[in-house]
Write an enzyme that holds these catalytic residues in place. Structure first.
Site, mmCIF file in Angstrom:
data_model
loop_
_atom_site.group_PDB
_atom_site.id
_atom_site.type_symbol
_atom_site.label_atom_id
_atom_site.label_comp_id
_atom_site.label_asym_id
_atom_site.label_seq_id
_atom_site.Cartn_x
_atom_site.Cartn_y
_atom_site.Cartn_z
ATOM 1 N N GLY A 43 54.321 30.969 41.855
ATOM 2 C CA GLY A 43 53.753 32.166 41.237
ATOM 3 C C GLY A 43 54.195 33.495 41.815
ATOM 4 O O GLY A 43 54.246 34.501 41.119
ATOM 5 N N ASP A 99 50.745 35.480 44.754
ATOM 6 C CA ASP A 99 50.466 36.171 43.493
ATOM 7 C C ASP A 99 48.966 36.388 43.320
ATOM 8 O O ASP A 99 48.529 37.457 42.922
ATOM 9 C CB ASP A 99 51.061 35.416 42.288
ATOM 10 C CG ASP A 99 50.613 33.962 42.231
ATOM 11 O OD1 ASP A 99 50.119 33.443 43.250
ATOM 12 O OD2 ASP A 99 50.756 33.335 41.167
ATOM 13 N N ASP A 102 42.329 33.112 44.754
ATOM 14 C CA ASP A 102 41.234 32.729 43.860
ATOM 15 C C ASP A 102 40.082 32.221 44.745
ATOM 16 O O ASP A 102 39.294 33.027 45.249
ATOM 17 C CB ASP A 102 41.809 31.648 42.926
ATOM 18 C CG ASP A 102 40.942 31.344 41.735
ATOM 19 O OD1 ASP A 102 39.772 31.714 41.749
ATOM 20 O OD2 ASP A 102 41.426 30.717 40.785
ATOM 21 N N LYS A 130 40.547 37.464 42.977
ATOM 22 C CA LYS A 130 39.358 37.259 42.146
ATOM 23 C C LYS A 130 38.176 36.988 43.068
ATOM 24 O O LYS A 130 37.874 35.833 43.359
ATOM 25 C CB LYS A 130 39.551 36.020 41.266
ATOM 26 C CG LYS A 130 40.306 36.218 39.984
ATOM 27 C CD LYS A 130 40.267 34.905 39.211
ATOM 28 C CE LYS A 130 41.081 34.961 37.951
ATOM 29 N NZ LYS A 130 41.161 33.641 37.306
ATOM 30 N N VAL A 153 44.094 34.857 33.752
ATOM 31 C CA VAL A 153 45.232 35.769 33.618
ATOM 32 C C VAL A 153 46.559 35.050 33.840
ATOM 33 O O VAL A 153 46.657 34.132 34.650
ATOM 34 C CB VAL A 153 45.128 36.962 34.590
ATOM 35 C CG1 VAL A 153 44.004 37.886 34.183
ATOM 36 C CG2 VAL A 153 44.973 36.508 36.027
ATOM 37 N N ASP A 159 51.130 31.560 35.676
ATOM 38 C CA ASP A 159 51.354 30.657 34.545
ATOM 39 C C ASP A 159 50.070 30.008 34.052
ATOM 40 O O ASP A 159 49.044 30.001 34.738
ATOM 41 C CB ASP A 159 52.293 29.525 34.969
ATOM 42 C CG ASP A 159 51.576 28.492 35.848
ATOM 43 O OD1 ASP A 159 50.954 28.912 36.851
ATOM 44 O OD2 ASP A 159 51.602 27.298 35.518
ATOM 45 N N ARG A 165 55.060 32.930 32.712
ATOM 46 C CA ARG A 165 55.449 33.587 33.968
ATOM 47 C C ARG A 165 56.404 34.750 33.720
ATOM 48 O O ARG A 165 56.515 35.671 34.530
ATOM 49 C CB ARG A 165 56.144 32.586 34.903
ATOM 50 C CG ARG A 165 55.279 31.453 35.402
ATOM 51 C CD ARG A 165 55.999 30.746 36.551
ATOM 52 N NE ARG A 165 55.475 29.417 36.842
ATOM 53 C CZ ARG A 165 54.492 29.152 37.682
ATOM 54 N NH1 ARG A 165 53.886 30.136 38.309
ATOM 55 N NH2 ARG A 165 54.093 27.912 37.898
#
Ligand code: PRP
Length: 190
Positions: A43, A99, A102, A130, A153, A159, A165
């Protein structure tokens, strides 16, 4: 606009501006030092490519590829190294580039693994975070692009099922296009 785009969350221009600011901050903080920038595949590859072009200190790059253990990851936070770094980081100023953060489980494990290898310093630069999804407390993101809500997102390296991507902006995917992830409780966009 493409049918699968619910809405654009962060535009190409907003990304460009923020990446420039991150590069400037990193360049200031590491002035007089040499950096080893470590990208977490897959990512981070687009963000990292843009980020390093905005950093003005000497640097080298390396990459890791990791994979979670599925549901077990949610509880243990253990990730499997699919591809390790090519070069040792002992005595190096290491900047991990992600990237998105989470739950934070991946990053926590990665920091633990890399810190045992004796880097001179170890910091993190993430494009997105997030906070609503976080399971790991006290996780420091030294350089952060954007805090985002719990939306699904994609784009700019992110992705769903390896797609999207290649889009140069970050957008919310229409729910029709991510049934599996919806069932897992990801991306309940408030
Ligand atoms: C994403 C992202 C982080 C991780 C963050 O990778 O790049 O590595 O998930 O999640 P966490 O904070 O909940 O641990 P992903 O597994 O989607 O692989 P990819 O980078 O190849 O898309």
């Amino acid at each position: 606009m493409e049918d699968f785009i619910e809405r654009v969350l962060i535009t190409e221009e907003e990304i460009r501006q923020r990446v420039r600011e991150l590069g400037e901050a990193i360049s200031r903080d590491y002035a007089g030092k040499e950096l080893r920038v470590v990208g977490v595949l897959r990512g981070a590859f687009i963000f990292m490519a843009d980020l390093v072009r905005n950093i003005r200190v000497p640097l080298s790059v390396d990459f890791m590829s990791i994979s979670s253990y599925g549901d077990e990851c949610e509880t243990s936070g253990v990730v499997r190294i699919l591809k390790d770094l090519d070069k040792p980081i002992t005595g190096r100023h290491v900047l991990i580039v992600e990237d998105i953060v989470d739950t934070g489980l991946t990053l926590r494990h990665l920091k633990e693994v890399l810190s045992t290898r004796g880097p001179a310093s170890l910091k993190v630069c993430a494009l997105l975070s997030k906070p609503e999804r976080r399971l790991v407390q006290d996780l420091t993101i030294d350089y952060l692009g954007f805090e985002i809500p719990n939306c699904f997102v994609v784009g700019y390296g992110l992705d769903y099922a390896e797609r999207y991507r290649n889009y140069p902006f970050i957008f919310v995917l229409k729910p029709d296009y991510y049934h599996d992830a919806q069932r897992e409780g990801k991306g309940q966009c408030g």
